[in-house]
Design a protein around this motif. Structure first.
Motif, PDB file in Angstrom:
ATOM      1  N   ILE A   1     -11.500   0.322  -6.836  1.00  0.00           N
ATOM      2  CA  ILE A   1     -11.997   0.129  -5.465  1.00  0.00           C
ATOM      3  C   ILE A   1     -11.136  -0.903  -4.733  1.00  0.00           C
ATOM      4  O   ILE A   1     -10.778  -0.726  -3.570  1.00  0.00           O
ATOM      5  N   THR A   2     -10.775  -1.988  -5.449  1.00  0.00           N
ATOM      6  CA  THR A   2     -10.035  -3.080  -4.794  1.00  0.00           C
ATOM      7  C   THR A   2      -8.531  -2.829  -4.732  1.00  0.00           C
ATOM      8  O   THR A   2      -7.817  -3.528  -4.025  1.00  0.00           O
ATOM      9  N   GLY A   3      -8.040  -1.844  -5.500  1.00  0.00           N
ATOM     10  CA  GLY A   3      -6.617  -1.529  -5.450  1.00  0.00           C
ATOM     11  C   GLY A   3      -5.787  -2.132  -6.561  1.00  0.00           C
ATOM     12  O   GLY A   3      -4.566  -1.990  -6.583  1.00  0.00           O
ATOM     13  N   LEU A   4      -6.432  -2.824  -7.498  1.00  0.00           N
ATOM     14  CA  LEU A   4      -5.684  -3.386  -8.629  1.00  0.00           C
ATOM     15  C   LEU A   4      -5.267  -2.281  -9.604  1.00  0.00           C
ATOM     16  O   LEU A   4      -4.298  -2.427 -10.342  1.00  0.00           O
ATOM     17  N   LEU A   5      -6.015  -1.188  -9.601  1.00  0.00           N
ATOM     18  CA  LEU A   5      -5.665  -0.015 -10.413  1.00  0.00           C
ATOM     19  C   LEU A   5      -5.678   1.224  -9.526  1.00  0.00           C
ATOM     20  O   LEU A   5      -6.505   1.330  -8.618  1.00  0.00           O
ATOM     21  N   GLN A   6      -4.769   2.142  -9.801  1.00  0.00           N
ATOM     22  CA  GLN A   6      -4.771   3.429  -9.098  1.00  0.00           C
ATOM     23  C   GLN A   6      -5.553   4.437  -9.934  1.00  0.00           C
ATOM     24  O   GLN A   6      -5.344   4.521 -11.150  1.00  0.00           O
ATOM     25  N   PRO A   7      -6.444   5.220  -9.320  1.00  0.00           N
ATOM     26  CA  PRO A   7      -7.132   6.255 -10.097  1.00  0.00           C
ATOM     27  C   PRO A   7      -6.154   7.350 -10.513  1.00  0.00           C
ATOM     28  O   PRO A   7      -5.138   7.566  -9.847  1.00  0.00           O
ATOM     29  N   SER A   8      -6.458   8.017 -11.632  1.00  0.00           N
ATOM     30  CA  SER A   8      -5.654   9.174 -12.036  1.00  0.00           C
ATOM     31  C   SER A   8      -5.967  10.358 -11.125  1.00  0.00           C
ATOM     32  O   SER A   8      -5.107  11.197 -10.849  1.00  0.00           O
ATOM     33  N   LYS A   9      -7.224  10.427 -10.683  1.00  0.00           N
ATOM     34  CA  LYS A   9      -7.672  11.490  -9.768  1.00  0.00           C
ATOM     35  C   LYS A   9      -8.711  10.905  -8.840  1.00  0.00           C
ATOM     36  O   LYS A   9      -9.359   9.926  -9.177  1.00  0.00           O
ATOM     37  N   GLY A  10      -8.947  11.561  -7.698  1.00  0.00           N
ATOM     38  CA  GLY A  10     -10.021  11.152  -6.796  1.00  0.00           C
ATOM     39  C   GLY A  10      -9.547  10.261  -5.656  1.00  0.00           C
ATOM     40  O   GLY A  10      -8.372   9.906  -5.574  1.00  0.00           O
ATOM     41  N   ARG A  11     -10.497   9.921  -4.770  1.00  0.00           N
ATOM     42  CA  ARG A  11     -10.157   9.144  -3.567  1.00  0.00           C
ATOM     43  C   ARG A  11     -11.159   8.024  -3.332  1.00  0.00           C
ATOM     44  O   ARG A  11     -12.325   8.120  -3.722  1.00  0.00           O
ATOM     45  N   VAL A  12     -10.681   6.973  -2.662  1.00  0.00           N
ATOM     46  CA  VAL A  12     -11.535   5.873  -2.207  1.00  0.00           C
ATOM     47  C   VAL A  12     -11.447   5.826  -0.686  1.00  0.00           C
ATOM     48  O   VAL A  12     -10.347   5.733  -0.121  1.00  0.00           O
ATOM     49  N   LEU A  13     -12.593   5.912  -0.028  1.00  0.00           N
ATOM     50  CA  LEU A  13     -12.642   5.865   1.440  1.00  0.00           C
ATOM     51  C   LEU A  13     -13.393   4.619   1.895  1.00  0.00           C
ATOM     52  O   LEU A  13     -14.461   4.307   1.369  1.00  0.00           O
ATOM     53  N   LEU A  14     -12.826   3.927   2.862  1.00  0.00           N
ATOM     54  CA  LEU A  14     -13.468   2.746   3.459  1.00  0.00           C
ATOM     55  C   LEU A  14     -13.713   3.046   4.933  1.00  0.00           C
ATOM     56  O   LEU A  14     -12.762   3.239   5.694  1.00  0.00           O
ATOM     57  N   ASN A  15     -14.984   3.144   5.321  1.00  0.00           N
ATOM     58  CA  ASN A  15     -15.346   3.518   6.693  1.00  0.00           C
ATOM     59  C   ASN A  15     -14.597   4.775   7.149  1.00  0.00           C
ATOM     60  O   ASN A  15     -14.100   4.857   8.272  1.00  0.00           O
ATOM     61  N   GLY A  16     -14.492   5.736   6.221  1.00  0.00           N
ATOM     62  CA  GLY A  16     -13.870   7.016   6.553  1.00  0.00           C
ATOM     63  C   GLY A  16     -12.361   7.070   6.393  1.00  0.00           C
ATOM     64  O   GLY A  16     -11.769   8.143   6.473  1.00  0.00           O
ATOM     65  N   THR A  17     -11.720   5.914   6.174  1.00  0.00           N
ATOM     66  CA  THR A  17     -10.259   5.877   6.003  1.00  0.00           C
ATOM     67  C   THR A  17      -9.913   5.960   4.523  1.00  0.00           C
ATOM     68  O   THR A  17     -10.486   5.221   3.712  1.00  0.00           O
ATOM     69  N   ASP A  18      -8.977   6.834   4.181  1.00  0.00           N
ATOM     70  CA  ASP A  18      -8.536   6.965   2.792  1.00  0.00           C
ATOM     71  C   ASP A  18      -7.664   5.757   2.435  1.00  0.00           C
ATOM     72  O   ASP A  18      -6.570   5.584   2.979  1.00  0.00           O
ATOM     73  N   ILE A  19      -8.160   4.917   1.527  1.00  0.00           N
ATOM     74  CA  ILE A  19      -7.421   3.702   1.154  1.00  0.00           C
ATOM     75  C   ILE A  19      -6.868   3.796  -0.272  1.00  0.00           C
ATOM     76  O   ILE A  19      -6.374   2.808  -0.819  1.00  0.00           O
ATOM     77  N   THR A  20      -6.934   4.992  -0.870  1.00  0.00           N
ATOM     78  CA  THR A  20      -6.601   5.168  -2.289  1.00  0.00           C
ATOM     79  C   THR A  20      -5.231   4.593  -2.654  1.00  0.00           C
ATOM     80  O   THR A  20      -5.065   3.969  -3.695  1.00  0.00           O
ATOM     81  N   GLY A  21      -4.239   4.786  -1.802  1.00  0.00           N
ATOM     82  CA  GLY A  21      -2.884   4.322  -2.126  1.00  0.00           C
ATOM     83  C   GLY A  21      -2.542   2.953  -1.575  1.00  0.00           C
ATOM     84  O   GLY A  21      -1.414   2.483  -1.729  1.00  0.00           O
ATOM     85  N   MET A  22      -3.502   2.299  -0.918  1.00  0.00           N
ATOM     86  CA  MET A  22      -3.199   1.026  -0.244  1.00  0.00           C
ATOM     87  C   MET A  22      -3.248  -0.173  -1.186  1.00  0.00           C
ATOM     88  O   MET A  22      -3.951  -0.165  -2.186  1.00  0.00           O
ATOM     89  N   SER A  23      -2.503  -1.210  -0.798  1.00  0.00           N
ATOM     90  CA  SER A  23      -2.488  -2.450  -1.577  1.00  0.00           C
ATOM     91  C   SER A  23      -3.817  -3.178  -1.427  1.00  0.00           C
ATOM     92  O   SER A  23      -4.546  -2.962  -0.443  1.00  0.00           O
ATOM     93  N   PRO A  24      -4.151  -4.068  -2.386  1.00  0.00           N
ATOM     94  CA  PRO A  24      -5.380  -4.866  -2.251  1.00  0.00           C
ATOM     95  C   PRO A  24      -5.428  -5.634  -0.924  1.00  0.00           C
ATOM     96  O   PRO A  24      -6.476  -5.705  -0.284  1.00  0.00           O
ATOM     97  N   GLU A  25      -4.276  -6.170  -0.486  1.00  0.00           N
ATOM     98  CA  GLU A  25      -4.236  -6.969   0.752  1.00  0.00           C
ATOM     99  C   GLU A  25      -4.592  -6.122   1.972  1.00  0.00           C
ATOM    100  O   GLU A  25      -5.311  -6.558   2.869  1.00  0.00           O
ATOM    101  N   LYS A  26      -4.052  -4.900   1.997  1.00  0.00           N
ATOM    102  CA  LYS A  26      -4.331  -4.005   3.126  1.00  0.00           C
ATOM    103  C   LYS A  26      -5.823  -3.653   3.154  1.00  0.00           C
ATOM    104  O   LYS A  26      -6.437  -3.563   4.226  1.00  0.00           O
ATOM    105  N   ARG A  27      -6.410  -3.466   1.979  1.00  0.00           N
ATOM    106  CA  ARG A  27      -7.843  -3.139   1.910  1.00  0.00           C
ATOM    107  C   ARG A  27      -8.691  -4.275   2.473  1.00  0.00           C
ATOM    108  O   ARG A  27      -9.690  -4.041   3.149  1.00  0.00           O
TER     109      ARG A  27
END
Length: 250
Positions: free
Chosen positions: A50-76
């Protein structure tokens, strides 16, 4: 309505080891949601995704509708996801108010190294005081971090995270290591968190979970066993089986 935080089919493998298995989770805006599960259930690995310290092998993380799956912890963090700061991120020689002021100046994009500019910035110090007052912590404003008891430091960590004005706040075992005498203050603080902030608390203490949460997700072996209201989860025989004999340290 767009969820504050949404996990869509998150999976994480290390080699052959599956530590997160198709986890989907929705946090509505302003909800109080608990993530529980026995030791080794994969709670920390999920939080790291969720915080971006690990990348999932599959799936997505959305924050207020924005896909943040590939973003750095700082950007999140900039987009509204805050996690309680660890103790070592507090500046021990500065006062509580100065620490809050630093977090506020970082949020505003100012140079946080200019300590003097924080104390000389009336609007920042006013905002720091208002935040501490709203959380019932104003009497600690002038104390240096090194003078605080452990439980008080945990309170300030939460205040620092809130200074970032998040839409989602992750609380990772907020009462861990806090003496029961100070635990009551922490309970009070949790109940005073702003109503518009969605909170995901990862916790072993079932008393805290049942008192604080509106919804609970139970994670077992990296997968969601059950999700529901406090009453539903409390009365679920599968949850009882998992927690049998480990009610207070699951």
């Amino acid at each position: 309505m767009t969820a504050a935080l949404e996990l869509q089919g998150l999976s994480k493998q290390f080699g052959q080891l599956k530590v997160t298995q198709d986890v989907s989770l929705k946090l509505e805006k302003g909800v109080r949601h608990a993530l529980i599960g026995p030791n080794g259930a994969g709670k920390s690995t999920l939080v790291h995704q969720i915080t971006g310290l690990l990348q999932p092998s599959k799936g997505r993380v959305l924050l207020n509708g924005t896909d943040i799956t590939g973003m750095s912890p700082e950007k999140r963090v900039k987009l509204g996801l805050a996690r309680t700061f660890q103790i070592n991120s507090l500046f021990n020689r500065l006062t509580v108010a100065e620490n809050i002021g630093l977090a506020l100046s970082a949020r505003e994009g100012r140079d946080g190294r200019l300590f003097s500019s924080i104390t000389q910035s009336p609007e920042l110090m006013d905002e720091a005081a208002a935040l501490l007052h709203s959380l019932g912590l104003l009497e600690l404003a002038g104390r240096t971090i090194s003078d605080l008891a452990y439980g008080q430091r945990r309170l300030i960590e939460i205040a620092l995270a809130l200074a970032l004005k998040p839409s989602v706040l992750l609380l990772d075992e907020p009462v861990a290591g806090v003496p029961s005498t100070e635990g009551a203050r922490l309970f009070d603080l949790l109940e005073r968190l702003p109503q518009d902030v969605a909170v995901l608390v990862i916790e072993h203490d079932m008393d805290l979970v049942f008192r604080f949460a509106q919804r609970i997700t139970v994670l077992v072996e990296g997968a969601v066993l059950v999700e529901g209201t406090v009453k539903e989860v409390r009365n679920d025989p599968r949850v009882r089986a998992v927690y049998l004999g480990e009610r207070h340290h699951g």
